[in-house]
Design an enzyme around this catalytic site. Structure first.
Site, PDB file in Angstrom:
ATOM      1  N   HIS A   1      -1.960   3.294 -11.530  1.00 53.24           N
ATOM      2  CA  HIS A   1      -1.744   4.273 -12.595  1.00 53.24           C
ATOM      3  C   HIS A   1      -0.463   5.048 -12.301  1.00 53.24           C
ATOM      4  O   HIS A   1      -0.289   5.569 -11.197  1.00 53.24           O
ATOM      5  CB  HIS A   1      -2.912   5.260 -12.676  1.00 53.24           C
ATOM      6  CG  HIS A   1      -4.162   4.667 -13.230  1.00 53.24           C
ATOM      7  ND1 HIS A   1      -5.414   4.957 -12.721  1.00 53.24           N
ATOM      8  CD2 HIS A   1      -4.368   3.796 -14.245  1.00 53.24           C
ATOM      9  CE1 HIS A   1      -6.329   4.296 -13.412  1.00 53.24           C
ATOM     10  NE2 HIS A   1      -5.717   3.585 -14.341  1.00 53.24           N
TER      11      HIS A   1
ATOM     12  N   TYR B   1      -1.897   7.268  -7.254  1.00 55.55           N
ATOM     13  CA  TYR B   1      -2.589   6.865  -6.018  1.00 55.55           C
ATOM     14  C   TYR B   1      -3.783   5.948  -6.287  1.00 55.55           C
ATOM     15  O   TYR B   1      -4.801   6.039  -5.611  1.00 55.55           O
ATOM     16  CB  TYR B   1      -3.060   8.091  -5.221  1.00 55.55           C
ATOM     17  CG  TYR B   1      -2.050   9.200  -5.089  1.00 55.55           C
ATOM     18  CD1 TYR B   1      -0.881   9.030  -4.347  1.00 55.55           C
ATOM     19  CD2 TYR B   1      -2.255  10.427  -5.708  1.00 55.55           C
ATOM     20  CE1 TYR B   1       0.049  10.052  -4.221  1.00 55.55           C
ATOM     21  CE2 TYR B   1      -1.330  11.460  -5.593  1.00 55.55           C
ATOM     22  CZ  TYR B   1      -0.174  11.266  -4.842  1.00 55.55           C
ATOM     23  OH  TYR B   1       0.741  12.287  -4.734  1.00 55.55           O
ATOM     24  N   HIS B   2      -3.644   5.027  -7.256  1.00 56.42           N
ATOM     25  CA  HIS B   2      -4.771   4.166  -7.623  1.00 56.42           C
ATOM     26  C   HIS B   2      -4.419   2.674  -7.568  1.00 56.42           C
ATOM     27  O   HIS B   2      -4.663   1.947  -8.529  1.00 56.42           O
ATOM     28  CB  HIS B   2      -5.255   4.509  -9.036  1.00 56.42           C
ATOM     29  CG  HIS B   2      -5.725   5.910  -9.204  1.00 56.42           C
ATOM     30  ND1 HIS B   2      -5.749   6.560 -10.429  1.00 56.42           N
ATOM     31  CD2 HIS B   2      -6.195   6.813  -8.308  1.00 56.42           C
ATOM     32  CE1 HIS B   2      -6.206   7.779 -10.273  1.00 56.42           C
ATOM     33  NE2 HIS B   2      -6.481   7.964  -8.993  1.00 56.42           N
ATOM     34  N   PRO B   3      -3.879   2.164  -6.463  1.00 57.31           N
ATOM     35  CA  PRO B   3      -3.564   0.732  -6.404  1.00 57.31           C
ATOM     36  C   PRO B   3      -4.830  -0.117  -6.357  1.00 57.31           C
ATOM     37  O   PRO B   3      -5.834   0.271  -5.759  1.00 57.31           O
ATOM     38  CB  PRO B   3      -2.762   0.600  -5.109  1.00 57.31           C
ATOM     39  CG  PRO B   3      -3.257   1.718  -4.244  1.00 57.31           C
ATOM     40  CD  PRO B   3      -3.544   2.850  -5.199  1.00 57.31           C
TER      41      PRO B   3
END
Length: 492
Positions: A248, A423-425
């Site tokens: 994101h 911070y959403h890999p």
């Protein structure tokens, strides 16, 4: 103490990864922190508990993740959770992960939700319940003023209970040991010594979307041609390892605040406030240090043509600068606003055969025209919300003078120059059917072509969810635990 974002750039607690330069984002290198402590990134995150939209999980099943529809996943969300407000059709009341609501002591939370309603959007009582869409409370993984990360919820309560649990700290997994087509153990380094752990049953990787695919590649599980170039013998030719990387992206829309109601007063230039706030937390676990301050947020659609919300705003009565490393210079508030389902896909590749070398991380931000168009809508709609009457008594000028809305080019320039990771890999070891050549694990989290090896973390998500990833990963772990134990899934 809920020190929001203070540890993200501390290499003692974070891997502090960096991406490759991003061509569609002014060739900027993006900072990607990931947890390097017990509890992983749940020990560093903003503690916002969001499950995503039910359609996300139904899409997973359509993408080949059989048994991962929303109806299949909801029982495990409930199993994992104890909600402060008690159980219902969507909330759990007896799980290890404690989830709470903020007290909304700040008038800016009310202004944000009122502004959303004035802009024509809906209100939602629970974005994790029957209706995600709307403006309202965000849930948080906080129990009695203390962060409830995965370690506090699951590991600490059983440390003295199970003698067969051994935790090896200061250790780095360097290779999965594969004999023939079977995983039999793990090689790891501990204080410069090479050690081995043999598996009596299975090896389960839970390193996250960066470390898990990196370890698979180092172990010879990945694209055979690329492994050959690095001199790594191929144990299983799975071209999907490290591919399908998604994240994101978000922008910070920040305004100066005309009233002293923000978190600006909680920094060391005001030592008395910091000392009293710290003492209040240490003594009573209450006050400004007992919350993430991301107590309100929203999910809404960029247009009526979109099936379910594709924009999320985390509202904060403060400003974030350089991942929380710099303090604001005035009273201000912001919306972390981003699109939820980017169409760009990136990848992760080995830099070398040295496990201690960070991999090459290329998220390919803004690579598709659709992602650029979606962000234009995201920026315009977010600024429209902050322009509503509810903010009139608080809102002064926009802090970033580069935020101009006169043309698409101006918005594109703002996004390319200021956007940051949320911070959403995920997605780098995707779950799918055996007929899917890009799949890495099957619907039971088993690595294709290698016996006795599973991956259970955000890397196996087939596609990114419409929201934060911590709650979904914990749900996935609960569901995978039943698969590993060989017990029937919870009833729908």
């Amino acid at each position: 103490m809920n020190a929001l974002m203070y540890c993200l750039k501390d290499k003692k607690y974070s891997w502090c990864y960096e991406t490759t330069p991003q061509p569609r984002a002014n060739n900027r290198v993006f900072f990607w922190p990931r947890g390097k402590v017990m509890g992983g990134s749940s020990s560093l995150n903003a503690m916002v508990y969001v499950r995503g939209h039910p359609y996300d999980y139904d899409r997973w099943e359509q993408e080949g993740a059989k048994g991962w529809s929303y109806a299949d996943c909801l029982p495990y969300f409930k199993k994992a959770q104890t909600h402060q407000l008690g159980g219902d059709d969507y909330r759990g009341d007896s799980g290890p992960l404690y989830v709470s609501r903020g007290k909304w002591n700040n008038p800016l939370y009310h202004a944000f939700v009122d502004a959303g309603l004035q802009a024509g959007y809906q209100h939602t009582e629970d974005c994790n319940g029957f209706k995600q869409e709307g403006f309202g409370h965000f849930d948080m993984t906080i129990k009695n003023g203390v962060r409830c990360n995965a370690s506090m919820a699951y590991i600490h309560p059983i440390l003295s209970k199970y003698k067969n649990l051994k935790i090896s700290t200061n250790s780095m997994a360097t290779k999965v040991i594969v004999e023939g087509s079977k995983a039999v153990g793990v090689e790891y380094k501990q204080n410069d010594a090479t050690k081995y752990a043999r598996a009596r049953k299975e090896v389960i990787l839970c390193g996250g979307s960066i470390n898990s695919p990196q370890l698979l590649l180092l172990s010879g599980i990945g694209n055979a041609d690329e492994l050959r170039k690095l001199g790594i013998p191929c144990a299983a030719n799975l071209p999907g390892v490290g591919e399908n990387l998604q994240d994101h992206l978000e922008v910070y829309i920040q305004y100066k605040c005309s009233k002293p109601v923000t978190l600006y007063k909680y920094q060391w230039k005001f030592p008395w406030n910091m000392v009293t706030t710290g003492l209040q937390w240490f003594i009573t676990k209450s006050g400004a240090a007992s919350t993430t301050h991301m107590e309100a947020g929203s999910f809404f659609r960029s247009s009526s043509k979109v099936a379910h919300p594709d924009i999320q705003i985390h509202f904060l009565p403060s400003v974030v600068i350089d991942h929380g490393q710099k303090m604001g210079t005035c009273h201000a508030f912001q919306g972390h606003s981003g699109t939820m389902r980017a169409t760009s896909r990136g990848n992760l590749k080995l830099k070398s055969t040295n496990p201690f070398d960070s991999p090459l991380i290329n998220p390919n931000y803004l690579q598709t025209e659709q992602d650029i168009v979606d962000f234009r809508a995201c920026v315009r709609l977010t600024t429209e919300i902050f322009s509503q009457k509810a903010f009139d008594e608080f809102r002064e000028e926009v802090l970033d003078k580069n935020l101009r809305l006169n043309s698409n080019d101006e918005i594109d320039s703002f996004v390319r120059s200021t956007s940051e990771t949320a911070y959403h890999p995920c997605g780098t070891a995707k779950m799918g059917s055996e007929n899917d050549k890009s799949a890495v694990v099957d619907s039971k989290c088993r690595v294709l072509g290698i016996d006795k090896l599973r991956v259970v973390d955000a890397s196996i998500m087939p596609s990114i969810l419409s929201g934060n990833l911590n709650a979904p990963v914990i749900m996935m772990a609960e569901k995978a635990a039943d698969m590993i134990l060989g017990v029937p899934p919870l009833p729908k």
